[in-house]
Design an enzyme around this catalytic site. Structure first.
Site, PDB file in Angstrom:
ATOM      1  CB  CYS A  23      -1.019   0.121   1.110  1.00 41.40           C
ATOM      2  SG  CYS A  23      -2.169  -1.251   0.863  1.00 41.40           S
ATOM      3  N   GLY A 145     -10.907 -13.554 -13.234  1.00 43.25           N
ATOM      4  CA  GLY A 145      -9.874 -12.323 -13.102  1.00 43.25           C
ATOM      5  C   GLY A 145      -9.602 -11.893 -14.393  1.00 43.25           C
TER       6      GLY A 145
END
EC number: 2.7.9.3
Length: 352
Positions: A23, A145
């Site tokens: 992140c 996906g």
């Protein structure tokens, strides 16, 4: 099932194939505001209960008077060298947004970017398997996906969840007097930076990994406590950044007990070695004007970008004992790190 089903050649270290990690790759809040400032006419849908206005963890769409659908996505570049573990962490982080709204995940689809001319497809297969493992632990299917050839490895999920609307929790609904609790310690950015700088001791390699692989499933149960007024997860913008989102959405000030903020073991040791991620500086540059004057030590902790971090809970004084009992039952140290109060200063966060 082994967490590393295929042995990698020593020469392959995923973190060496990316410029960022986890992140900490997030675009800074200030730049993100520019990107999201649309020039198009405003389109509204009364059934969209939560959009991007409050920078909440996920979007919520009302299906009927009782049930809402939660939709979220999250992906990033490798934060660890082991591909299976990277996939597991990335998936755990993405699923967390569902729990942070108080919901239950129901399925996920994968997002994969892969440098096919640099890294073998077998390594990508391990990454996806790590994602499958996290989905299995959350009780959902990895149902599909999409993949592209990319200059750096990227993996994550788009996750769909559901929620009883009476349990829906947001990041901008806290009330004055609420107590603040955090379900995971801070320091993931520091420890993963130590790894990238090759300063992390082998005996410490499990510390951040174990924290990042821990699902925030407790969020679903926390949300059922009526006195929990706001809930969010702490990720790339750091504790201070996500706390600011909570404060600014409610026009409250957070009184933060800095010394009470829980830290991962050895985080301070690696901080002393200069293991501060670039995301920490980007975070402070983006929102430091809303914080009190901080020492470099305080900045490094409060602005440390978390990957698959814990939940930040705002709970009323009347419901605090119920939350503490729940955290105790799940072996989470119930440490109050502060409170939310009616503003008496221009700063959104004050330390004491």
């Amino acid at each position: 099932m082994s967490d590393s089903p295929v042995t990698l050649p020593e020469s392959i270290k995923l973190t060496e194939y990316s410029h960022g990690a986890g992140c900490g790759c997030k675009i800074s809040p200030k730049v993100l505001s520019t990107i999201l400032a649309s020039q198009l006419p405003v389109f509204t849908d009364p059934n969209l209960l939560v959009g991007n206005q409050s920078r909440d963890d996920a979007a919520v769409y009302k299906l009927n008077d009782d049930i809402g659908i939660i939709s979220t996505t999250d992906f990033f570049m490798p934060i660890v060298d082991d591909p299976f573990t990277f996939g597991r962490i990335a998936a755990t982080n993405a699923i967390s947004d569902i729990y942070a709204m108080g919901g239950t995940p129901i399925m996920a689809i994968a997002i994969l970017g892969w440098p096919i001319n640099k890294l073998p497809a077998e390594v990508a297969q391990q990454v996806v398997d790590g994602g499958r493992q996290a989905c299995m632990e959350a009780g959902i299917m990895l149902a599909g996906g999409h993949s592209i050839d990319a200059p750096e490895p990227i993996f994550g999920l788009a996750v769909t969840g559901q929620i009883a609307l009476t349990d829906l929790k947001q990041n901008d609904t806290a009330k004055a007097g609420d107590r603040l609790y955090l379900t995971k310690p801070i320091g993931i950015g520091i420890l993963t930076t130590a790894q990238k700088q090759k300063k992390l001791q082998d005996e410490d390699s499990h510390i951040a990994v174990n924290a990042m692989c821990q699902l925030n499933t407790i969020g679903t149960t926390i949300a059922k406590i009526s006195g929990v007024n706001a809930l969010t997860d702490v990720t790339g913008f750091g504790l201070a950044g996500h706390l600011l989102e909570m404060c600014q959405g409610t026009k409250l000030t957070a009184k933060l007990k800095f010394d009470a903020v829980p830290l991962l073991p050895r985080a301070l040791d690696y901080l002393a070695l200069g293991c501060v991620p670039g995301g920490t500086h980007r975070n402070y540059d983006s929102y430091g004007e809303h914080l009190p004057e901080l020492s470099e030590h305080q900045k490094a902790i409060l602005c440390d970008p978390q990957t698959s971090g814990g939940l930040l809970v705002a709970v009323s004084a009347e419901a605090e004992a119920e939350l503490i009992a729940l955290l105790d039952a799940h072996h989470i140290a119930p440490i109050c790190i502060g409170s939310l109060e009616t503003p008496t200063t221009e700063a959104n966060v004050v330390l004491y």
